[in-house]
Design an enzyme around this catalytic site. Structure first.
Site, PDB file in Angstrom:
ATOM      1  N   LYS A  22       7.735  10.235   2.197  1.00 13.79           N
ATOM      2  CA  LYS A  22       8.339   9.541   3.346  1.00 13.79           C
ATOM      3  C   LYS A  22       9.125   8.328   2.857  1.00 13.79           C
ATOM      4  O   LYS A  22      10.293   8.141   3.213  1.00 13.79           O
ATOM      5  CB  LYS A  22       7.248   9.070   4.299  1.00 13.79           C
ATOM      6  CG  LYS A  22       7.697   7.992   5.291  1.00 13.79           C
ATOM      7  CD  LYS A  22       6.623   7.549   6.233  1.00 13.79           C
ATOM      8  CE  LYS A  22       5.872   6.352   5.785  1.00 13.79           C
ATOM      9  NZ  LYS A  22       6.501   5.043   6.012  1.00 13.79           N
ATOM     10  N   ASN A  23       8.489   7.492   2.030  1.00 15.27           N
ATOM     11  CA  ASN A  23       9.121   6.214   1.683  1.00 15.27           C
ATOM     12  C   ASN A  23      10.292   6.365   0.729  1.00 15.27           C
ATOM     13  O   ASN A  23      11.142   5.488   0.646  1.00 15.27           O
ATOM     14  CB  ASN A  23       8.076   5.239   1.137  1.00 15.27           C
ATOM     15  CG  ASN A  23       7.154   4.768   2.258  1.00 15.27           C
ATOM     16  OD1 ASN A  23       7.451   4.968   3.442  1.00 15.27           O
ATOM     17  ND2 ASN A  23       6.036   4.192   1.905  1.00 15.27           N
ATOM     18  N   CYS A 116       5.164  -5.626  12.601  1.00  8.99           N
ATOM     19  CA  CYS A 116       4.440  -4.371  12.800  1.00  8.99           C
ATOM     20  C   CYS A 116       2.976  -4.756  12.989  1.00  8.99           C
ATOM     21  O   CYS A 116       2.634  -5.933  13.029  1.00  8.99           O
ATOM     22  CB  CYS A 116       4.630  -3.435  11.619  1.00  8.99           C
ATOM     23  SG  CYS A 116       3.703  -3.944  10.204  1.00  8.99           S
ATOM     24  N   ARG A 121       6.509  -9.017   8.452  1.00  4.36           N
ATOM     25  CA  ARG A 121       7.453  -8.175   7.697  1.00  4.36           C
ATOM     26  C   ARG A 121       8.845  -8.829   7.613  1.00  4.36           C
ATOM     27  O   ARG A 121       9.815  -8.330   8.162  1.00  4.36           O
ATOM     28  CB  ARG A 121       7.541  -6.776   8.318  1.00  4.36           C
ATOM     29  CG  ARG A 121       6.226  -6.059   8.531  1.00  4.36           C
ATOM     30  CD  ARG A 121       5.525  -5.641   7.262  1.00  4.36           C
ATOM     31  NE  ARG A 121       6.196  -4.618   6.514  1.00  4.36           N
ATOM     32  CZ  ARG A 121       6.092  -3.314   6.750  1.00  4.36           C
ATOM     33  NH1 ARG A 121       5.371  -2.899   7.761  1.00  4.36           N
ATOM     34  NH2 ARG A 121       6.725  -2.434   5.993  1.00  4.36           N
ATOM     35  N   VAL A 123      12.574 -10.313   6.219  1.00  4.78           N
ATOM     36  CA  VAL A 123      13.658  -9.668   5.451  1.00  4.78           C
ATOM     37  C   VAL A 123      14.483 -10.700   4.688  1.00  4.78           C
ATOM     38  O   VAL A 123      15.612 -10.416   4.274  1.00  4.78           O
ATOM     39  CB  VAL A 123      14.575  -8.827   6.373  1.00  4.78           C
ATOM     40  CG1 VAL A 123      13.830  -7.616   6.920  1.00  4.78           C
ATOM     41  CG2 VAL A 123      15.163  -9.681   7.496  1.00  4.78           C
ATOM     42  N   ASP A 124      13.901 -11.884   4.463  1.00  4.54           N
ATOM     43  CA  ASP A 124      14.657 -12.952   3.796  1.00  4.54           C
ATOM     44  C   ASP A 124      15.141 -12.548   2.408  1.00  4.54           C
ATOM     45  O   ASP A 124      16.262 -12.896   1.997  1.00  4.54           O
ATOM     46  CB  ASP A 124      13.814 -14.227   3.708  1.00  4.54           C
ATOM     47  CG  ASP A 124      12.482 -13.981   3.007  1.00  4.54           C
ATOM     48  OD1 ASP A 124      11.771 -13.035   3.400  1.00  4.54           O
ATOM     49  OD2 ASP A 124      12.158 -14.701   2.051  1.00  4.54           O
ATOM     50  N   LEU A 125      14.350 -11.753   1.689  1.00  4.28           N
ATOM     51  CA  LEU A 125      14.748 -11.369   0.322  1.00  4.28           C
ATOM     52  C   LEU A 125      15.950 -10.422   0.360  1.00  4.28           C
ATOM     53  O   LEU A 125      16.826 -10.456  -0.510  1.00  4.28           O
ATOM     54  CB  LEU A 125      13.581 -10.710  -0.403  1.00  4.28           C
ATOM     55  CG  LEU A 125      12.339 -11.595  -0.581  1.00  4.28           C
ATOM     56  CD1 LEU A 125      11.182 -10.787  -1.170  1.00  4.28           C
ATOM     57  CD2 LEU A 125      12.652 -12.796  -1.459  1.00  4.28           C
ATOM     58  N   ASP A 304      -0.829   0.979   0.432  1.00  7.60           N
ATOM     59  CA  ASP A 304      -0.792   2.093   1.393  1.00  7.60           C
ATOM     60  C   ASP A 304      -1.987   3.025   1.251  1.00  7.60           C
ATOM     61  O   ASP A 304      -2.125   3.960   2.043  1.00  7.60           O
ATOM     62  CB  ASP A 304       0.502   2.902   1.241  1.00  7.60           C
ATOM     63  CG  ASP A 304       1.711   2.098   1.658  1.00  7.60           C
ATOM     64  OD1 ASP A 304       2.840   2.540   1.360  1.00  7.60           O
ATOM     65  OD2 ASP A 304       1.531   1.023   2.249  1.00  7.60           O
ATOM     66  N   ARG A 396       4.213   9.629  12.160  1.00  6.08           N
ATOM     67  CA  ARG A 396       5.334   8.928  11.512  1.00  6.08           C
ATOM     68  C   ARG A 396       5.411   9.312  10.035  1.00  6.08           C
ATOM     69  O   ARG A 396       6.484   9.360   9.461  1.00  6.08           O
ATOM     70  CB  ARG A 396       5.155   7.406  11.620  1.00  6.08           C
ATOM     71  CG  ARG A 396       5.294   6.857  13.018  1.00  6.08           C
ATOM     72  CD  ARG A 396       5.405   5.366  13.005  1.00  6.08           C
ATOM     73  NE  ARG A 396       6.456   4.914  12.086  1.00  6.08           N
ATOM     74  CZ  ARG A 396       6.766   3.636  11.895  1.00  6.08           C
ATOM     75  NH1 ARG A 396       6.104   2.697  12.541  1.00  6.08           N
ATOM     76  NH2 ARG A 396       7.724   3.284  11.072  1.00  6.08           N
TER      77      ARG A 396
END
Ligand code: EPZ
Length: 420
Positions: A22-23, A116, A121, A123-125, A304, A396
């Site tokens: 998936k990832n 989530c 989570r 997203v600055d990077l 995970d 998912r």
């Protein structure tokens, strides 16, 4: 809405084929935006997140269609650089389209992903990386707006190792003018798969599989056929489930080399593993040894698999400590496992699991993908009947999970329900 009804106590035996990752798919599909034309990603799992990503690309003008297990993505008709909120809110990985859109159009408007179940989570990077490549980033009305007349190579150091930020920035750097050196880059197998697909498209990337990636920008990338890697997290889930049931299961379509940390810990717990080139046979007699784990970036023990490991340690006769250093609050499965009779105490970002308490069936609630998996595999060994609600979380990331477990002897069925 679906739920799973499970009657525990069956020993898992037989063969299960692991699906494509998936990832990895959620990085490979957006990358098809970089190469206008027909791209084919083989061994793509038919899971909800892949459908969500496909719909997002179609909203931009691409055409996505499954041919058996292969996903055809024709990105020649892409005519928009906007990823709307209604798509991005469904799946955080939607932000992976930002890099390719910036590289192809010099502009991108992507809704900020929400949080989530287990954290904010950020997203600055991702954004810092794009700015280093010369993009101007503004945040307005919940959207990230990135503009770059010309992307220029640069040195980019990631403060912390981030899978998504590495993937996103890499897909922009491959078309930036000049040289980009990314340090402290993530080296998860999914990142490596993306880098290998980009090279096949004509990108120039050195250091693949390490934490330092050196990229020479190119002007054009061409469409390819690329084989997705097997899903190491699904494989770990089935290895653990088989051991919990004291079963004897052969996993097909796996890369053992992606599972070194999990394999080492399972052997420490006393599980017998027969490692072959792309198969693993797992056998378990008797009671597993309590075995502590601490999650880490690859090649460390994957976050995970943290929830599934807690489930496994419930089968021991001692105490185990499970610490998550990646997501400190990724423990929503613990109170649900306690409903099945688990004895677990929390201490900050660690769970202390006390085995020796047989589980009994109950109704439990899924909260996120891997939490759901730990509830499912625990219900498989709990005495009596369990129901796992909100199965859409599992769908998912796991393809036909109840069929795969049924084929191994589990008593599990999916039913429609009005329950939420
Ligand atoms: C990927 O998420 C996976 N998802 C996750 O799998 C996985 O848990 C995670 O990597 C860690 O291995 C996909 O690949 C689609 P990160 P990602 O950026 O990329 C912090 C599953 O169950 N961070 O490596 O979002 C972040 O908060 C999913 O299949 C920042 O601070 O993870 C976290 O603490 C769940 N700023 C750490 O880095 C950023 O800009 C690692 O996150 C980005 C991340």
């Amino acid at each position: 809405m679906d739920k799973l009804i499970i009657h525990g106590g069956q020993r898992l035996e037989g063969t299960v084929r692991i699906s494509g990752a998936k990832n990895a798919a959620l990085a490979l599909i957006p990358a098809a935006l970089l190469a206008p034309g027909k791209n084919l990603i083989t061994n793509t799992p038919k899971i909800k997140d892949v459908k969500t990503m496909s719909r997002l690309l179609e909203a931009m003008g691409a055409h996505c269609m499954f041919e058996g297990e292969n996903l055809l993505i024709d990105s020649s008709g892409v005519n928009s650089f906007e990823a709307p909120y209604e798509h991005v809110k469904q799946m955080r990985a939607s932000i992976n389209v930002l890099g390719p859109l910036l590289a192809r159009f010099g502009e991108a408007r992507v809704s900020l992903p929400g949080g989530c179940a287990f954290g904010p989570r950020p997203v600055d990077l991702h954004l810092k990386g794009f700015e280093k490549l010369g993009a101007e980033i503004t945040i307005e009305n919940g959207y990230i707006h990135a503009v770059a007349k010309e992307l220029k190579g640069n040195r980019i150091h990631f403060d912390i190792s981030s899978v998504g930020a590495t993937e996103n920035v890499l897909t922009a750097a491959v078309k930036a003018k000049g040289t980009t050196i990314m340090t402290n880059a993530a080296m998860e197998p999914e990142v490596t798969a993306l880098a290998e697909m980009l090279v096949k498209m004509g990108a120039k990337i050195d250091g693949i599989g390490t934490t330092t990636l050196t990229i020479e920008g190119v002007d054009e990338l061409h469409p390819v056929e690329f084989a997705n890697i097997p899903d190491r997290i699904e494989a770990a889930t089935f290895l653990i489930a088989a051991a919990m049931s004291r079963g004897d299961v052969m996993l097909e379509n796996v890369y053992p080399g992606h599972l070194d940390a999990v394999i080492a810990k399972m052997e420490e717990a006393g599980v017998q593993l027969d490692i072959q080139e792309n198969r693993i046979r797992v056998k378990m007699d008797g009671i597993p040894n309590p075995t502590d784990i601490t999650t880490a970036v690859y090649p460390g023990f994957p976050t995970d698999v943290q929830a599934q490991w807690i489930a496994f340690m419930l089968c021991t006769n001692g105490a185990s400590k499970i610490t998550d250093t990646i997501y400190h609050t990724r423990f929503h499965h613990v109170p649900e496992l306690q409903r099945l009779g688990a004895h677990i105490e929390m201490a900050e970002n660690s769970a202390i699991v006390f085995g020796g308490h047989p589980l009994t069936g109950a109704t439990v609630m899924s909260s996120d993908l891997r939490a759901s998996a730990s509830l499912l595999i625990s219900a498989l060994i709990a005495e009596g009947r369990s129901e796992v609600l909100r199965v859409y979380h599992i769908d998912r990331g796991y393809e036909e999970i109840e069929k795969k477990f049924s084929q191994l002897g589990a008593k599990i069925e999916r039913v429609k329900t009005e329950e939420f």
